[in-house]
Design a protein around this motif. Structure first.
Motif, mmCIF file in Angstrom:
data_model
loop_
_atom_site.group_PDB
_atom_site.id
_atom_site.type_symbol
_atom_site.label_atom_id
_atom_site.label_comp_id
_atom_site.label_asym_id
_atom_site.label_seq_id
_atom_site.Cartn_x
_atom_site.Cartn_y
_atom_site.Cartn_z
ATOM 1 N N GLY A 30 0.693 -1.240 -0.102
ATOM 2 C CA GLY A 30 0.112 -0.041 -0.017
ATOM 3 C C GLY A 30 0.836 1.273 -0.104
ATOM 4 O O GLY A 30 0.360 2.333 0.516
ATOM 5 N N MET A 31 2.068 1.274 -0.506
ATOM 6 C CA MET A 31 2.908 2.181 -0.566
ATOM 7 C C MET A 31 2.835 2.992 -1.954
ATOM 8 O O MET A 31 2.761 4.237 -2.149
ATOM 9 C CB MET A 31 4.312 1.960 -0.047
ATOM 10 N N LEU A 32 3.308 2.347 -2.768
ATOM 11 C CA LEU A 32 3.621 3.039 -4.114
ATOM 12 C C LEU A 32 3.406 1.690 -5.293
ATOM 13 O O LEU A 32 3.646 0.616 -4.817
ATOM 14 C CB LEU A 32 5.054 3.554 -4.474
ATOM 15 N N THR A 33 3.355 2.151 -6.323
ATOM 16 C CA THR A 33 3.168 0.990 -7.404
ATOM 17 C C THR A 33 3.655 1.571 -8.756
ATOM 18 O O THR A 33 4.201 2.549 -8.961
ATOM 19 C CB THR A 33 1.658 0.841 -7.694
ATOM 20 N N GLY A 34 3.761 0.615 -9.693
ATOM 21 C CA GLY A 34 4.156 0.637 -10.840
ATOM 22 C C GLY A 34 3.212 0.480 -11.946
ATOM 23 O O GLY A 34 2.806 -0.848 -12.208
ATOM 24 N N SER A 89 5.897 -3.752 -20.519
ATOM 25 C CA SER A 89 6.242 -2.198 -20.596
ATOM 26 C C SER A 89 6.974 -1.597 -19.405
ATOM 27 O O SER A 89 7.198 -2.473 -18.404
ATOM 28 C CB SER A 89 4.672 -1.207 -20.477
ATOM 29 N N SER A 90 7.607 -0.450 -19.747
ATOM 30 C CA SER A 90 8.331 0.155 -18.686
ATOM 31 C C SER A 90 7.134 0.563 -17.353
ATOM 32 O O SER A 90 6.106 1.155 -17.970
ATOM 33 C CB SER A 90 9.225 1.334 -19.033
ATOM 34 N N PRO A 91 7.391 0.532 -16.313
ATOM 35 C CA PRO A 91 6.468 1.160 -15.362
ATOM 36 C C PRO A 91 6.660 2.714 -15.128
ATOM 37 O O PRO A 91 7.513 3.412 -15.272
ATOM 38 C CB PRO A 91 6.780 0.413 -13.899
ATOM 39 N N LYS A 92 5.183 3.036 -14.964
ATOM 40 C CA LYS A 92 5.028 4.615 -14.490
ATOM 41 C C LYS A 92 4.804 4.673 -12.995
ATOM 42 O O LYS A 92 3.890 4.061 -12.428
ATOM 43 C CB LYS A 92 3.633 5.315 -15.139
ATOM 44 N N LEU A 93 6.005 4.951 -12.245
ATOM 45 C CA LEU A 93 5.813 4.956 -10.901
ATOM 46 C C LEU A 93 4.813 6.006 -10.249
ATOM 47 O O LEU A 93 4.560 7.091 -10.730
ATOM 48 C CB LEU A 93 7.310 5.493 -10.350
ATOM 49 N N GLN A 94 4.130 5.605 -9.187
ATOM 50 C CA GLN A 94 2.854 6.227 -8.557
ATOM 51 C C GLN A 94 2.872 6.110 -7.107
ATOM 52 O O GLN A 94 2.665 4.761 -6.608
ATOM 53 C CB GLN A 94 1.767 5.829 -9.363
#
Length: 377
Positions: free
Chosen positions: A233-237, A251-256
């Motif tokens: 529950g901290m950040l995702t890609g 794909s390359s992840p978009k950090l969020q």
């Protein structure tokens, strides 16, 4: 059986306690946190208390709530055995399980309790919730995010930052990730978290991540650590949207980040500095929109992606059943042309294309409404 799961300190224990206090049923609420029990005998003893309460109540039954259940080794096996005994005997005992370690909770549920539970996911708090409970303005929400436990410290940003870093970030990584699953490179996992906070809202290939991290790890390890942080529950890609699922996975992840408090606390900027820095504020705005969408996605409302083709990009793509929504976020006045949305619309014919910020939907209005509203009928 109900399972209440979600990130640390989003109010799981408080919510269940309030619900039990309003029920016209006897209940037993116990926590495996303090003192920490040693084995499954503790579960059996508490379960027997619940059975006795249910027997005394007659047909209406009783409720047994077990908090921090994941701290007991082999908890899911014990719960399965006791639940099945009650099912066969027809005992009217209703059970609620709470856990602040989503990784371990998920493992126990899938390994032993398949078909026996309903998950109630509690995400990070939304802007309307923080506004109602603590009087947050949109700018307050951008900076202080959606941690209700930290909100009373908003008047002292230095104390607030220490609380977020020590009680939330460090506790989640040290107790919910490193102690609950195998991590061969703990220092690398911490650096991945730091990188995700610094680059939230940006697409970063795993190769570029390795260069930033200056580590001899591999892309598979990075993807695994990003997945662990997501399930905590901290950040995702986010994956890139494509018509074929196989192209999404490569794909390359978009950090969020899933809570903008993580960005500001890790950056070490005070509220005025963070909100008046045009570049940082722009990242906060996009990340706040992304967190709003990502928390809904974690709760099963939709699937969330980004899209990029050459120099054309759409910040967020939502998919729910046959509905497809493309969202572009602008923190300032946008140009009249939006080539990303235009090309995405030609390629995929989305149900809706939305502009948030600038001349589009005001950020406050977008955050006030649930994601289901923007998905449309």
């Amino acid at each position: 059986m109900q399972v209440v799961s979600g990130p640390r300190q989003v109010g799981k224990t408080t919510l269940v306690g309030q619900v039990l206090s309003r029920l016209d049923l006897p209940s037993v609420f116990v926590s495996a946190d303090e003192p920490t029990p040693g084995d499954t005998a503790w579960i059996a003893a508490q379960w027997e208390r619940g059975r006795l309460a249910a027997a005394d109540a007659g047909k209406a039954g009783a409720v047994l709530a077990l908090d921090e259940i994941q701290k007991i080794p082999r908890w899911s096996e014990a719960v399965k055995r006791l639940w099945d005994e009650d099912t066969r005997a027809g005992r009217p005992l209703k059970v609620v399980l709470l856990g602040s370690a989503p990784l371990l909770m998920q493992r126990g549920l899938t390994e032993s309790l398949a078909g026996r539970f309903e998950v109630i996911h509690l995400p990070h708090w939304s802007y309307p919730e923080m506004r109602t409970a603590f009087g947050f303005s949109p700018d307050d929400y951008l900076y202080f995010g959606g941690y209700p436990g930290a909100a009373p410290l908003a008047g002292d940003p230095v104390r607030w930052r220490r609380y977020v870093l020590d009680a939330l970030v460090e506790t989640t990584i040290a107790r919910d990730v490193l102690m609950m699953t195998r991590v061969d490179k703990p220092a690398l996992l911490r650096r991945v978290f730091d990188l995700g906070c610094r680059y939230s809202g940006q697409v970063l290939s795993y190769t570029k991540m390795l260069g930033q991290l200056q580590d001899a790890g591999n892309t598979t390890t990075l993807a695994h650590y990003l997945d662990l942080l997501s399930r905590a529950g901290m950040l995702t890609g986010l994956q890139k949207y494509a018509a074929q699922p196989v192209r999404r996975r490569g794909s390359s992840p978009k950090l969020q980040v899933l809570n903008t408090a993580l960005m500001t606390a890790m950056a070490g900027l005070g509220p005025q500095e963070a909100l008046t820095d045009r570049e940082f504020r722009g990242r906060l705005v996009e990340s706040a929109v992304g967190a709003h969408l990502a928390n809904a996605s974690a709760g099963g409302v939709c699937q969330l992606y980004y899209w990029r083709e050459r120099n054309r990009e759409v910040d967020f793509v939502l998919r729910a059943d046959r509905r497809l929504v493309a969202i572009e976020v602008k923190s300032g006045r946008p140009p009249h042309a939006l080539p990303g949305l235009t090309h995405f619309a030609r390629a995929f014919a989305p149900t809706r294309t939305l502009l948030v910020g600038g001349d589009g939907i005001p950020l406050k209005e977008f955050l006030e409404k649930p994601v289901e509203h923007w998905l449309g009928p």
